[in-house]
Design a protein around this motif. Structure first.
Motif, PDB file in Angstrom:
ATOM      1  N   THR A  79      49.450  21.669   5.378  1.00 47.17           N
ATOM      2  CA  THR A  79      48.090  22.006   5.794  1.00 47.17           C
ATOM      3  C   THR A  79      48.096  23.498   6.114  1.00 47.17           C
ATOM      4  O   THR A  79      49.058  24.013   6.688  1.00 47.17           O
ATOM      5  CB  THR A  79      47.628  21.210   7.030  1.00 47.17           C
ATOM      6  OG1 THR A  79      48.549  21.417   8.089  1.00 47.17           O
ATOM      7  CG2 THR A  79      47.492  19.730   6.712  1.00 47.17           C
ATOM      8  N   TRP A 107      43.057  31.673  11.225  1.00 52.41           N
ATOM      9  CA  TRP A 107      42.632  32.054  12.567  1.00 52.41           C
ATOM     10  C   TRP A 107      41.233  32.634  12.503  1.00 52.41           C
ATOM     11  O   TRP A 107      40.936  33.500  11.695  1.00 52.41           O
ATOM     12  CB  TRP A 107      43.595  33.072  13.164  1.00 52.41           C
ATOM     13  CG  TRP A 107      43.184  33.540  14.518  1.00 52.41           C
ATOM     14  CD1 TRP A 107      42.687  34.759  14.850  1.00 52.41           C
ATOM     15  CD2 TRP A 107      43.214  32.782  15.734  1.00 52.41           C
ATOM     16  NE1 TRP A 107      42.419  34.812  16.191  1.00 52.41           N
ATOM     17  CE2 TRP A 107      42.723  33.618  16.765  1.00 52.41           C
ATOM     18  CE3 TRP A 107      43.598  31.492  16.055  1.00 52.41           C
ATOM     19  CZ2 TRP A 107      42.624  33.190  18.083  1.00 52.41           C
ATOM     20  CZ3 TRP A 107      43.498  31.069  17.369  1.00 52.41           C
ATOM     21  CH2 TRP A 107      43.018  31.907  18.365  1.00 52.41           C
ATOM     22  N   GLN A 108      40.356  32.134  13.367  1.00 49.37           N
ATOM     23  CA  GLN A 108      38.995  32.652  13.481  1.00 49.37           C
ATOM     24  C   GLN A 108      38.875  33.392  14.799  1.00 49.37           C
ATOM     25  O   GLN A 108      38.772  32.773  15.861  1.00 49.37           O
ATOM     26  CB  GLN A 108      37.980  31.510  13.422  1.00 49.37           C
ATOM     27  CG  GLN A 108      37.952  30.832  12.077  1.00 49.37           C
ATOM     28  CD  GLN A 108      36.857  29.799  12.014  1.00 49.37           C
ATOM     29  OE1 GLN A 108      36.693  29.012  12.940  1.00 49.37           O
ATOM     30  NE2 GLN A 108      36.125  29.815  10.924  1.00 49.37           N
ATOM     31  N   TRP A 145      46.019  26.619   7.881  1.00 48.38           N
ATOM     32  CA  TRP A 145      45.017  26.935   8.892  1.00 48.38           C
ATOM     33  C   TRP A 145      44.752  28.429   8.867  1.00 48.38           C
ATOM     34  O   TRP A 145      45.653  29.215   8.589  1.00 48.38           O
ATOM     35  CB  TRP A 145      45.520  26.529  10.275  1.00 48.38           C
ATOM     36  CG  TRP A 145      45.875  25.078  10.401  1.00 48.38           C
ATOM     37  CD1 TRP A 145      46.976  24.455   9.902  1.00 48.38           C
ATOM     38  CD2 TRP A 145      45.118  24.075  11.053  1.00 48.38           C
ATOM     39  NE1 TRP A 145      46.956  23.127  10.218  1.00 48.38           N
ATOM     40  CE2 TRP A 145      45.820  22.861  10.926  1.00 48.38           C
ATOM     41  CE3 TRP A 145      43.925  24.081  11.745  1.00 48.38           C
ATOM     42  CZ2 TRP A 145      45.357  21.677  11.459  1.00 48.38           C
ATOM     43  CZ3 TRP A 145      43.460  22.891  12.281  1.00 48.38           C
ATOM     44  CH2 TRP A 145      44.177  21.705  12.133  1.00 48.38           C
ATOM     45  N   ARG A 155      43.307  38.490   7.560  1.00 52.09           N
ATOM     46  CA  ARG A 155      43.360  37.062   7.921  1.00 52.09           C
ATOM     47  C   ARG A 155      44.782  36.675   8.309  1.00 52.09           C
ATOM     48  O   ARG A 155      45.748  37.172   7.766  1.00 52.09           O
ATOM     49  CB  ARG A 155      42.889  36.208   6.760  1.00 52.09           C
ATOM     50  CG  ARG A 155      41.445  36.441   6.417  1.00 52.09           C
ATOM     51  CD  ARG A 155      40.976  35.382   5.440  1.00 52.09           C
ATOM     52  NE  ARG A 155      39.677  35.698   4.918  1.00 52.09           N
ATOM     53  CZ  ARG A 155      38.536  35.345   5.490  1.00 52.09           C
ATOM     54  NH1 ARG A 155      38.549  34.648   6.590  1.00 52.09           N
ATOM     55  NH2 ARG A 155      37.379  35.667   4.943  1.00 52.09           N
ATOM     56  N   ALA A 215      35.704  32.633  17.173  1.00 54.94           N
ATOM     57  CA  ALA A 215      35.774  31.371  17.905  1.00 54.94           C
ATOM     58  C   ALA A 215      37.078  31.228  18.688  1.00 54.94           C
ATOM     59  O   ALA A 215      37.220  30.310  19.487  1.00 54.94           O
ATOM     60  CB  ALA A 215      35.629  30.201  16.934  1.00 54.94           C
ATOM     61  N   THR A 242      39.757  23.970   3.817  1.00 55.17           N
ATOM     62  CA  THR A 242      39.404  22.844   2.970  1.00 55.17           C
ATOM     63  C   THR A 242      40.366  22.817   1.792  1.00 55.17           C
ATOM     64  O   THR A 242      41.071  23.805   1.521  1.00 55.17           O
ATOM     65  CB  THR A 242      37.960  22.974   2.458  1.00 55.17           C
ATOM     66  OG1 THR A 242      37.880  24.138   1.622  1.00 55.17           O
ATOM     67  CG2 THR A 242      36.964  23.066   3.603  1.00 55.17           C
ATOM     68  N   ARG A 252      40.066  30.276  17.624  1.00 56.41           N
ATOM     69  CA  ARG A 252      40.717  28.993  17.325  1.00 56.41           C
ATOM     70  C   ARG A 252      41.165  28.973  15.870  1.00 56.41           C
ATOM     71  O   ARG A 252      40.724  29.776  15.058  1.00 56.41           O
ATOM     72  CB  ARG A 252      39.788  27.825  17.598  1.00 56.41           C
ATOM     73  CG  ARG A 252      38.596  27.751  16.662  1.00 56.41           C
ATOM     74  CD  ARG A 252      37.700  26.560  16.994  1.00 56.41           C
ATOM     75  NE  ARG A 252      36.622  26.448  16.050  1.00 56.41           N
ATOM     76  CZ  ARG A 252      36.665  25.727  14.934  1.00 56.41           C
ATOM     77  NH1 ARG A 252      37.749  25.047  14.636  1.00 56.41           N
ATOM     78  NH2 ARG A 252      35.641  25.681  14.109  1.00 56.41           N
ATOM     79  N   TRP A 253      42.047  28.027  15.548  1.00 61.02           N
ATOM     80  CA  TRP A 253      42.502  27.823  14.179  1.00 61.02           C
ATOM     81  C   TRP A 253      41.555  26.849  13.490  1.00 61.02           C
ATOM     82  O   TRP A 253      41.140  25.862  14.080  1.00 61.02           O
ATOM     83  CB  TRP A 253      43.916  27.257  14.157  1.00 61.02           C
ATOM     84  CG  TRP A 253      44.969  28.210  14.616  1.00 61.02           C
ATOM     85  CD1 TRP A 253      45.539  28.257  15.852  1.00 61.02           C
ATOM     86  CD2 TRP A 253      45.575  29.251  13.855  1.00 61.02           C
ATOM     87  NE1 TRP A 253      46.463  29.272  15.901  1.00 61.02           N
ATOM     88  CE2 TRP A 253      46.503  29.904  14.682  1.00 61.02           C
ATOM     89  CE3 TRP A 253      45.421  29.708  12.547  1.00 61.02           C
ATOM     90  CZ2 TRP A 253      47.284  30.966  14.257  1.00 61.02           C
ATOM     91  CZ3 TRP A 253      46.199  30.775  12.118  1.00 61.02           C
ATOM     92  CH2 TRP A 253      47.115  31.396  12.970  1.00 61.02           C
ATOM     93  N   ARG A 254      41.234  27.133  12.234  1.00 59.34           N
ATOM     94  CA  ARG A 254      40.407  26.228  11.435  1.00 59.34           C
ATOM     95  C   ARG A 254      41.190  25.836  10.192  1.00 59.34           C
ATOM     96  O   ARG A 254      41.718  26.678   9.482  1.00 59.34           O
ATOM     97  CB  ARG A 254      39.103  26.920  11.000  1.00 59.34           C
ATOM     98  CG  ARG A 254      38.205  26.017  10.149  1.00 59.34           C
ATOM     99  CD  ARG A 254      36.980  26.746   9.635  1.00 59.34           C
ATOM    100  NE  ARG A 254      37.265  27.827   8.724  1.00 59.34           N
ATOM    101  CZ  ARG A 254      37.473  27.688   7.412  1.00 59.34           C
ATOM    102  NH1 ARG A 254      37.462  26.496   6.849  1.00 59.34           N
ATOM    103  NH2 ARG A 254      37.714  28.746   6.666  1.00 59.34           N
ATOM    104  N   MET A 255      41.272  24.528   9.930  1.00 57.47           N
ATOM    105  CA  MET A 255      42.001  24.066   8.765  1.00 57.47           C
ATOM    106  C   MET A 255      41.203  24.381   7.502  1.00 57.47           C
ATOM    107  O   MET A 255      39.993  24.144   7.448  1.00 57.47           O
ATOM    108  CB  MET A 255      42.266  22.561   8.855  1.00 57.47           C
ATOM    109  CG  MET A 255      43.201  22.069   7.776  1.00 57.47           C
ATOM    110  SD  MET A 255      43.763  20.376   8.040  1.00 57.47           S
ATOM    111  CE  MET A 255      42.383  19.492   7.398  1.00 57.47           C
TER     112      MET A 255
END
Length: 111
Positions: free
Chosen positions: A74, A78-79, A76, A38, A82, A89, A84-87
């Motif tokens: 925050t 990396w996916q 993030w 990751r 997709a 939870t 893109r970066w996902r924040m």
């Protein structure tokens, strides 16, 4: 008397030929691709400064050791599927936060 042509049956002129389809040979399922490590991006909430970009898990946890509170940044992830970066939870970020200060202990047990 019955004419001989009526008694002897001739094969039909437009008889359909029978086609037998082969069962497809089962292919072995592909083994899943190895999961890539990751990558994380950490951003300061107040200044919007990027503190880490593309960091692995260990580097991210070590960076969090210098952060005062989990809500100050925050995080993030990396996916790649997709692209893109996902924040993360708050719960996901807390799971990383809990490893702060313990990375040396984990490395000592592994070595």
């Amino acid at each position: 008397m019955v004419p001989l042509e009526r008694v002897l049956k001739k094969p039909a002129q437009n008889a359909e030929s029978v086609r037998v389809l082969r069962q497809p040979t089962p292919t072995a399922p592909r083994p899943p691709e190895p999961r890539r490590p990751r990558r994380f991006k950490v951003v300061d909430v107040m200044t919007r400064e990027v503190l880490a970009d593309g960091a692995d898990t260990r580097a991210t946890v070590r960076l969090l050791e210098d952060v005062r509170s989990i809500v100050d940044v925050t995080i993030w992830v990396w996916q790649p599927e997709a692209e893109r970066w996902r924040m993360l939870t708050l719960e996901e970020a807390r799971s990383l936060w809990e490893y702060r200060g313990r990375m040396d202990d984990v490395a000592a047990r592994a070595g």
